[in-house]
Write a protein that holds these residues in place. Structure first.
Motif, mmCIF file in Angstrom:
data_model
loop_
_atom_site.group_PDB
_atom_site.id
_atom_site.type_symbol
_atom_site.label_atom_id
_atom_site.label_comp_id
_atom_site.label_asym_id
_atom_site.label_seq_id
_atom_site.Cartn_x
_atom_site.Cartn_y
_atom_site.Cartn_z
ATOM 1 N N LYS A 1 -11.323 -8.094 -6.581
ATOM 2 C CA LYS A 1 -11.239 -7.442 -7.876
ATOM 3 C C LYS A 1 -12.402 -6.615 -8.443
ATOM 4 O O LYS A 1 -12.057 -5.606 -8.842
ATOM 5 N N ALA A 2 -13.552 -6.915 -7.815
ATOM 6 C CA ALA A 2 -14.632 -5.640 -7.823
ATOM 7 C C ALA A 2 -14.307 -4.350 -7.094
ATOM 8 O O ALA A 2 -14.630 -3.224 -7.948
ATOM 9 N N SER B 1 -12.823 1.305 -7.621
ATOM 10 C CA SER B 1 -11.662 2.323 -7.199
ATOM 11 C C SER B 1 -11.298 3.024 -8.657
ATOM 12 O O SER B 1 -10.977 4.038 -8.486
ATOM 13 N N ALA B 2 -10.697 2.004 -9.194
ATOM 14 C CA ALA B 2 -10.146 2.627 -10.584
ATOM 15 C C ALA B 2 -11.117 3.448 -11.423
ATOM 16 O O ALA B 2 -10.589 4.370 -12.089
ATOM 17 N N LEU B 3 -12.169 2.911 -11.471
ATOM 18 C CA LEU B 3 -13.219 4.058 -12.162
ATOM 19 C C LEU B 3 -13.834 5.010 -11.392
ATOM 20 O O LEU B 3 -14.325 6.032 -11.654
ATOM 21 N N GLY B 4 -13.333 5.171 -10.122
ATOM 22 C CA GLY B 4 -13.630 6.360 -9.178
ATOM 23 C C GLY B 4 -15.148 6.270 -8.714
ATOM 24 O O GLY B 4 -15.795 7.404 -8.504
ATOM 25 N N ILE B 5 -15.754 5.143 -8.538
ATOM 26 C CA ILE B 5 -17.036 5.169 -8.145
ATOM 27 C C ILE B 5 -17.184 4.309 -6.749
ATOM 28 O O ILE B 5 -16.242 3.281 -6.751
ATOM 29 N N PRO B 6 -18.195 4.137 -6.162
ATOM 30 C CA PRO B 6 -18.112 3.356 -4.945
ATOM 31 C C PRO B 6 -18.471 2.046 -5.443
ATOM 32 O O PRO B 6 -19.080 1.807 -6.373
ATOM 33 N N LEU B 7 -18.085 0.871 -4.391
ATOM 34 C CA LEU B 7 -18.204 -0.237 -4.774
ATOM 35 C C LEU B 7 -19.775 -0.708 -5.191
ATOM 36 O O LEU B 7 -20.054 -1.551 -5.879
#
Length: 83
Positions: free
Chosen positions: A14-15, A20-26
């Motif tokens: 989920k994280a 990914s949806a926010l366009g940032i690395p985990l």
């Protein structure tokens, strides 16, 4: 600093999907989540409703009054219940 964490698979997925949806690395998403949690300070986790409970103190007397009415009503035995 690098570290190793064990995260349950459903939470990890989920994280990762949200990051990914926010366009940032985990790693950035996790860092933001930890920073947000740390910013809460000493607040009790999991009970956000407790923060506003003090705002209801003015209703204490009214709550007691209503409970008294309810108790008195339930103490009465209806004639049909006597038979």
């Amino acid at each position: 600093m690098k570290t190793t964490l064990e995260i349950p698979t459903p939470i990890f997925r989920k994280a990762k999907a949200i990051a990914s949806a926010l366009g940032i690395p985990l790693r950035e998403y996790v860092t933001q989540a930890v920073e947000e949690k740390l910013s809460l300070g000493n607040r009790r986790p999991g009970k956000p409703w407790m923060e506003c409970a003090g705002e209801l103190a003015h209703l204490h007397k009214e709550t007691i009054r209503i409970q008294k009415i309810i108790d008195e009503e339930f103490e009465q035995i209806e004639p049909e219940d006597l038979a």
